[in-house]
Write an enzyme that holds these catalytic residues in place. Structure first.
Site, mmCIF file in Angstrom:
data_model
loop_
_atom_site.group_PDB
_atom_site.id
_atom_site.type_symbol
_atom_site.label_atom_id
_atom_site.label_comp_id
_atom_site.label_asym_id
_atom_site.label_seq_id
_atom_site.Cartn_x
_atom_site.Cartn_y
_atom_site.Cartn_z
ATOM 1 N N SER A 128 -58.662 30.945 57.620
ATOM 2 C CA SER A 128 -57.760 31.550 56.600
ATOM 3 C C SER A 128 -58.383 31.459 55.234
ATOM 4 C CB SER A 128 -56.282 31.234 56.644
ATOM 5 O OG SER A 128 -55.524 32.182 55.892
ATOM 6 N N HIS A 129 -57.550 30.942 54.328
ATOM 7 C CA HIS A 129 -57.540 30.945 53.118
ATOM 8 C C HIS A 129 -58.489 29.387 52.685
ATOM 9 C CE1 HIS A 129 -53.754 29.352 54.013
ATOM 10 N NE2 HIS A 129 -54.038 28.464 53.214
ATOM 11 N N ASP A 292 -57.586 36.985 51.118
ATOM 12 C CA ASP A 292 -58.098 35.694 51.181
ATOM 13 C C ASP A 292 -59.231 35.803 52.422
ATOM 14 O OD1 ASP A 292 -56.755 36.539 53.669
ATOM 15 O OD2 ASP A 292 -56.208 34.290 53.988
ATOM 16 N N ASP A 294 -59.742 35.588 55.441
ATOM 17 C CA ASP A 294 -59.664 36.459 56.679
ATOM 18 C C ASP A 294 -59.019 37.753 56.537
ATOM 19 O OD1 ASP A 294 -57.331 34.988 56.499
ATOM 20 O OD2 ASP A 294 -56.987 35.015 58.642
ATOM 21 N N ASP A 296 -55.845 38.576 55.591
ATOM 22 C CA ASP A 296 -54.358 38.742 55.757
ATOM 23 C C ASP A 296 -53.570 38.482 54.555
ATOM 24 O OD1 ASP A 296 -54.764 36.131 55.960
ATOM 25 O OD2 ASP A 296 -53.667 35.898 58.082
ATOM 26 N N ARG A 297 -53.908 37.637 53.707
ATOM 27 C CA ARG A 297 -53.031 37.806 52.508
ATOM 28 C C ARG A 297 -53.715 38.516 51.446
ATOM 29 N NH1 ARG A 297 -52.062 31.046 51.364
ATOM 30 N NH2 ARG A 297 -51.159 30.852 53.629
ATOM 31 N N LYS A 391 -50.028 39.899 59.300
ATOM 32 C CA LYS A 391 -49.821 40.066 57.763
ATOM 33 C C LYS A 391 -51.358 40.966 57.693
ATOM 34 C CE LYS A 391 -50.750 35.521 56.348
ATOM 35 N NZ LYS A 391 -49.738 34.238 56.881
#
Ligand code: G1P
Ligand code: ZN
Length: 556
Positions: A128-129, A292, A294, A296-297, A391
């Site tokens: 992710s982030h 982010d 990937d 999703d944010r 998300k």
């Protein structure tokens, strides 16, 4: 090409956290580490494919009719990991494997591909982030049929499998050109390299009024989208620049890099510093947004104005009817417990239910599958809806663009209008990173011990109305999740929440969430409203005393 059973030694640390298994990249590069985890996933998924519980039977034909999706955010080790997974998936007998070109799929795109193509599940390669690189982080997450992260029952099953695993199945070589779209057959398996942008872009076209959005850009509206060198660069270029006609250069840091340019690809005020500067300067674009690693944010900014994730969720809920995909109204909304209560007030006005879940997107899946909730979000810059089971960062940006078109107002005006109607939740999250896990655990244990006697007392002069360790019973399947965070409700609608992170890879992280409510929002800055709450949190948790920390590592 005959499958080989390779003896292996079980690893004992493969318990998936808030969002999949995340470790230092070098941990994943150890021989057998990824193989063991993936085999454990397949052993559990085999039961799912056969319509039963986890199966210990040999692979046989269980996956013959099943499709597996594979892709990741492009971070360091993405390609190597993809190659390993393809070999294991072929050896385990999957009928079809869809893999994003270049081994790429954003997290929301993975969810879209699983759902639109009726796949059994997917493996997303991402941390992710978290930063990427040989000395940074890597991760893998298993998503199930509904397109969402595997529920806890499944992730716990995977963990159990991994601890007892003796062997995995693989083949020697899987010759697939990851950079060319199209099919390759290996034995009974078809591997199809797909355009990672296609399914996702189509879904966005179905939900939003692209004609109106194109009109916004031809009218001269200026968006700055910061992909933070993560996976959303190509998605954003296709959607904003190619389809919606935003000028070239709208997408910044748009080239995906294995190490995200050495930065944390985390869209918040600290890590998206370039965008924040741009949005603070004179002549700033009408909307600034970032995603982010990937995808999703999301971070949403107006000129000189930050929209907190809690306010963003509340405003999207309030204005959703202007978006074709939501014109029939929302069934319900959901937020994670630490997320601000702003959306609760909108739900009350709309007379729809509002669910409060533990941290982590996986808890929203059941609610959405059962048709109980349409929109959901977390304070950690995550917003989404039932169009997927993840998300979705770019979706949130499209929501905001749609709101700006329909209201004919700027970002700040829209948010101030919301505050006038509902009041304002001042909100901050303070992260204490790199803690000694024992100290962090004992701090939480000590506060837990005090909870029963806290109600009726006061913290920094504020009366405690309620204190508990949050526990959740899923309204759909009745599963309960305990010890999900300490929550203290104070007089006047203020809240203090504290919990330990489930995604960190080094030491422990304590997250402290502060919320202060004002019915009549004045020009007060968040810091001033929240300072007394921070002092109350020091009274309760004792970060100085117990963690030896004077201040948080990061405030968002
Ligand atoms: C964090 C966030 C949480 C989010 C998760 C995955 O988890 O707080 O909201 O769902 O990352 O992106 P935590 O580290 O707090 O367990
Ligand atoms: Zn992410």
């Amino acid at each position: 090409m005959s499958p080989r059973e390779v003896p292996t030694t079980a690893f004992t640390d493969q318990r998936p956290g808030t969002s999949g298994l995340r470790k230092k990249t070098r941990v994943f590069m150890q021989p057998g580490y990824l193989e063991n985890f993936v085999q454990s996933v397949f052993n559990v998924a085999r039961g799912d494919a056969a319509g039963a519980g986890p199966a210990r039977t040999p692979p046989g034909d269980a996956f013959r009719a099943a499709t597996l999706v594979v892709g990741g955010d492009g971070r360091y080790h993405n390609r190597e990991a993809t190659a390993i997974i393809l070999k294991l998936a072929v050896a385990n007998g999957f009928g079809r494997i869809l893999v994003g070109k270049g081994g790429i799929l954003s997290t929301p795109a993975m969810s879209a591909v699983i759902r639109r193509r009726g796949a059994l599940g997917g493996l997303v390669l991402t941390a992710s982030h978290n930063p990427g690189g040989p000395d940074a982080d890597f991760g893998i997450k298993y998503n199930v049929k509904n397109g969402g992260p595997a529920p806890e029952s499944v992730t716990e099953g995977i963990y159990r499998e991994s601890r007892g695993l003796r062997s995995y199945l693989t083949i020697d070589r899987a010759e697939v050109d990851l950079d060319r779209e199209g099919p390759t057959r290996i034995g009974a398996t078809e591997i199809l390299v797909i355009d990672p942008l296609a399914d996702y872009t189509t879904l966005m076209e179905e939900l939003f009024d692209f004609r109106a959005l194109r009109g916004l850009f031809t009218g001269g509206f200026h968006l700055a989208f910061d992909a933070m060198h993560g996976v959303t660069g190509p998605y954003a270029r296709r959607i904003f620049e190619e389809i919606l006609g935003a000028p070239e250069g709208t997408v910044i840091h748009g080239v995906p890099l294995e190490d995200f340019g050495g930065h944390h690809p985390d869209p918040n005020l600290t890590h998206a510093a370039d965008l924040v500067l741009l949005m603070a300067a004179p002549g700033a674009p009408g909307l600034g947004a970032a995603c982010d690693g990937d995808g999703d944010r999301n971070l949403i900014l107006g000129p000189g104005f930050f929209v907190t994730p809690g306010d963003s969720l509340a405003v999207i809920a309030e204005q959703a009817a202007c978006i074709p995909g939501y014109s029939k109204g929302l069934r319900g909304v959901a937020r994670s417990m630490p997320t601000s209560t702003a959306v609760d007030r909108v739900a009350a006005a709309l007379k729809i239910p509002c669910y409060e879940t533990p941290t982590g997107w996986k808890f929203f899946g059941n609610l959405m599958d059962a048709g109980l909730c349409t929109l959901c979000g977390e304070e950690s810059f995550g917003t989404g809806s039932d169009h997927l089971r993840e998300k979705d960062g770019l979706w949130a940006v499209l929501c905001w663009l749609s709101i700006l078109v329909s209201r004919g107002e700027g970002v700040e005006q829209v948010v101030r209008g919301h505050w006038r109607r509902f009041g304002r939740s001042y909100y901050q999250r303070h992260d204490y990173e790199g803690l000694d896990p024992a100290a962090a655990d004992s701090m939480i244990a000590a506060v837990r011990g005090r909870l029963p006697s806290l109600q009726g007392t006061s913290l920094n002069g504020m009366a405690v109305l309620h204190a508990e360790d949050f526990s959740y019973t899923d309204p759909v399947d009745g599963a309960t999740s305990g010890r999900q965070g300490i929550r203290v409700l104070l007089e006047g609608g203020s809240r203090l929440v504290g919990r330990l992170s489930g995604t960190g890879t080094e030491g422990a992280i304590f997250r402290l969430y502060l919320e202060g409510y004002r019915r009549e929002p004045d020009a007060a800055v968040a810091g001033a409203v929240l300072a007394p709450l921070e002092a109350a949190a020091e009274d309760l948790f004792g970060m100085r005393r117990r963690l030896g920390r004077d201040r948080a590592t990061l405030v968002t």
